[in-house]
Design a protein around this motif. Structure first.
Motif, short mmCIF file in Angstrom:
data_model
loop_
_atom_site.label_atom_id
_atom_site.label_comp_id
_atom_site.label_asym_id
_atom_site.label_seq_id
_atom_site.Cartn_x
_atom_site.Cartn_y
_atom_site.Cartn_z
N HIS A 283 -7.89 7.69 -10.05
CA HIS A 283 -8.02 6.71 -8.97
C HIS A 283 -9.31 6.84 -8.19
CE1 HIS A 283 -4.00 4.87 -9.18
NE2 HIS A 283 -3.62 6.04 -9.62
N ARG A 284 -9.93 8.02 -8.24
CA ARG A 284 -11.20 8.19 -7.51
C ARG A 284 -11.90 9.42 -8.07
NH1 ARG A 284 -10.78 7.09 -2.90
NH2 ARG A 284 -8.68 6.21 -2.91
N GLY B 280 -8.47 -4.25 2.47
CA GLY B 280 -8.95 -3.50 1.31
C GLY B 280 -9.07 -4.36 0.07
N ASN C 199 -4.33 7.91 -4.57
CA ASN C 199 -4.67 6.51 -4.78
C ASN C 199 -5.06 5.83 -3.47
OD1 ASN C 199 -2.25 5.98 -3.44
ND2 ASN C 199 -1.11 5.71 -5.35
N MET C 200 -5.21 4.51 -3.52
CA MET C 200 -5.71 3.78 -2.35
C MET C 200 -4.73 3.86 -1.19
SD MET C 200 -5.22 -0.21 -3.45
CE MET C 200 -3.61 -0.92 -3.78
N HIS D 183 -7.61 3.65 1.07
CA HIS D 183 -8.79 3.06 0.45
C HIS D 183 -10.02 3.95 0.60
CE1 HIS D 183 -6.69 -0.80 -0.19
NE2 HIS D 183 -6.13 -0.53 0.97
#
Length: 548
Positions: free
Chosen positions: A300-301, A547, A271-272, A277
């Motif tokens: 998340h990405r 962010g 995650n970030m 980020h």
């Protein structure tokens, strides 16, 4: 045996050994049933604290824990802790008494409350299904790592359970954890081709056999090893460990992760926070993710390779597949990399300007000194706030059972209760609660629980007389800060009032009292009121604010 007794007895028979809560009329009988069946009950001073204790106990023991609460207000008081637990996929059962009459002053929609924070709502509907429903709740929590809110309507609790309905059902078939062949092959090909692979292990890598399997695979492909914050300590002692990936990464760890050509998340959300980020992912880096939950892959990405499977099973299968291959490079490992990791991968080895004064201590200086003073066998629980990176980065832990990080909901005030649950899960270790002054005062009622349980806990309060995150978030833009700053509080005096030993720390010399406490038989908790320098915000929060 009535329903309340049947539910408590069933959970004890299935293996629950600890329950936490605040007892009211609605959960009095089910809690007594738990105790009567051999479960140890810990009475908290607030349901929110009880929920967090149960969450931390389950995380640090790998056992299903129980929270027991009164109907309506008991559940609403506990909701922040339940939200943290649900977001962290903690295997926990909330036994919630319930009124079904909508005109009752205790009535709230308890199903909706549970679902709104990601918990699983269930209900015992009658005496006929009490045992079976309690068992389903247990296995749902255990096998799916979910927080289950099991509602116990008051009229149903009093119903008699027939003898033939008291038999435990057979446990369900456990979920498959072996990876599928196609996605495993893609992962193996990527590992074989990588010149600079990095493994990032998360919450899902804290299970039995995971460290060994990951290290064996990393040895084959030359991967460096990192963790998310919640798995800190997993690779402690490895010469290839980068410690934590994300906002808490040391400069060297961030550099090496950013330069990776392959990053594999193992039971890790990527995650970030863990990937800063996205700043820790190079422009040409291949991103792979392994998780037992297929819905977690790419959540998340964007990822290039996703493997559904257990961490230990997938790592072992990949290592076996690589065993027959001729590896063309040593991966990311070299004598130069080893030496750099040994010299400056720990935050405490990174040079800094000590900003301590005659009256205030630099939080880095404080935490490094504590790291030297405290025994290696420790368990660190960290509250949320501007201070939280200092204990997270500068205090070492012996393994993944030494760090309890209740930050999924980012609520302050959970640190002290977290330390209680963690301490009970790991009773042979020194429990350390690291809190800011705001979070400590928010959860201070549980200091009485620490004293009542006789826990030899070290409570370190990073006291900047403010909600530091807000001060450093809004202060640079010229906003007034009176609403987030407070008069200095004598936290040491508060600690003594609860029955703890206490010391105020303003300089490094003041830590002698901590050293003396560590050296002698620790019969009482020690509260450290550390008056810390707070001239600037923590860099990990600055990055998070940018962010957003």
């Amino acid at each position: 045996m009535n329903v309340a007794q049947a539910v408590g007895t069933t959970l004890a028979e299935l293996g629950v050994d600890y329950a936490f809560g605040v007892v009211g009329s609605g959960n009095f009988h089910v809690t007594n049933a738990l105790v009567g069946a051999g479960v140890r009950f810990v009475a908290a001073r607030h349901e929110g604290g009880a929920a967090t204790m149960a969450d931390a106990y389950a995380r640090m023991s790998d056992r299903v824990s129980v929270l027991t609460v009164h109907q309506g207000c008991g559940l609403t008081n506990a909701m922040t802790g339940i939200a943290e637990s649900a977001k962290s996929r903690t295997p926990m059962i909330v036994l919630a008494a319930e009124v079904t009459e909508t005109r009752s002053n205790f009535y709230v929609d308890q199903d909706a409350l549970a679902a709104s924070v990601g918990a699983v709502p269930m209900r015992v509907e009658s005496a006929d299904d009490a045992v079976a429903t309690a068992a389903r709740a247990f296995y749902r929590a255990l096998d799916e790592r979910r927080t289950v809110v099991l509602n116990l309507p008051l009229p149903v609790q009093a119903q008699e359970v027939a003898q033939e309905r008291r038999v435990l059902p057979e446990p369900p078939t456990r979920p498959l954890t072996e990876p599928d062949a196609h996605s495993l092959q893609r992962l193996v090909d990527a590992l074989a081709a990588a010149r600079r692979p990095v493994f990032v292990a998360g919450r899902g890598s804290r299970g039995p056999g995971c460290r060994q399997a990951l290290e064996e695979l990393a040895d084959r492909c030359g991967a460096l090893l990192a963790t998310s914050a919640v798995a800190k300590g997993l690779f402690h002692g490895s010469p290839w460990s980068l410690d934590v990936s994300g906002g808490f990464s040391s400069p060297l760890a961030a550099e090496l992760i950013r330069d990776a050509d392959l990053i594999v998340g193992w039971g890790c959300a990527l995650n970030m926070w863990t990937m800063r980020h996205g700043k820790l992912i190079g422009p040409n880096t291949t991103l792979a993710q392994v998780d037992i939950d297929p819905s977690a892959l790419g959540a998340h990405r964007q990822i290039h390779i996703g493997v559904t499977g257990g961490v230990a099973e997938t790592a072992a299968a990949a290592a076996k597949a690589l065993a027959g291959r001729q590896m063309s490079t040593p991966g990311y490992r070299s004598e130069e990399i080893r030496e750099r990791i040994a010299s400056v991968v720990r935050w405490r080895d990174v040079p800094y300007d000590d900003t301590s004064t005659n009256n205030l201590i630099d939080p880095r200086t404080l935490t490094i000194a504590l790291d030297d003073l405290l025994p290696a066998e420790r368990i660190i629980a960290v509250d949320s706030g501007n201070f939280m990176g200092y204990p997270s980065m500068f205090l070492s832990v012996p393994d993944e059972r030494g760090f309890c990080f209740t930050q999924a909901f980012q609520s302050i005030g959970l640190g002290l209760a977290t330390a209680i649950g963690a301490a009970l899960a790991q009773p042979d270790r020194l429990p350390v609660a690291a809190c800011g002054d705001g979070g400590f005062l928010m959860g201070v009622a549980e200091l009485e629980t620490v004293v009542r349980l006789g826990l030899p806990m070290l409570v370190v309060v990073y006291n900047d007389a403010a909600y530091g995150a807000e001060v450093h978030h809004f202060g640079p833009d010229g906003y007034p800060l009176d609403i987030v700053r407070f008069p200095d509080v004598d936290i040491a005096a508060i600690g003594r009032g609860f029955g703890c030993d206490a010391v105020t720390v303003r300089t490094i010399d003041d830590l002698k009292a901590v050293a003396d406490w560590v050296a002698k038989p620790r019969e009482r908790a020690l509260v450290v009121d550390a008056k810390v320098v707070a001239t600037r915000g923590a860099w990990w929060l600055e990055e998070a604010f940018r962010g957003h």
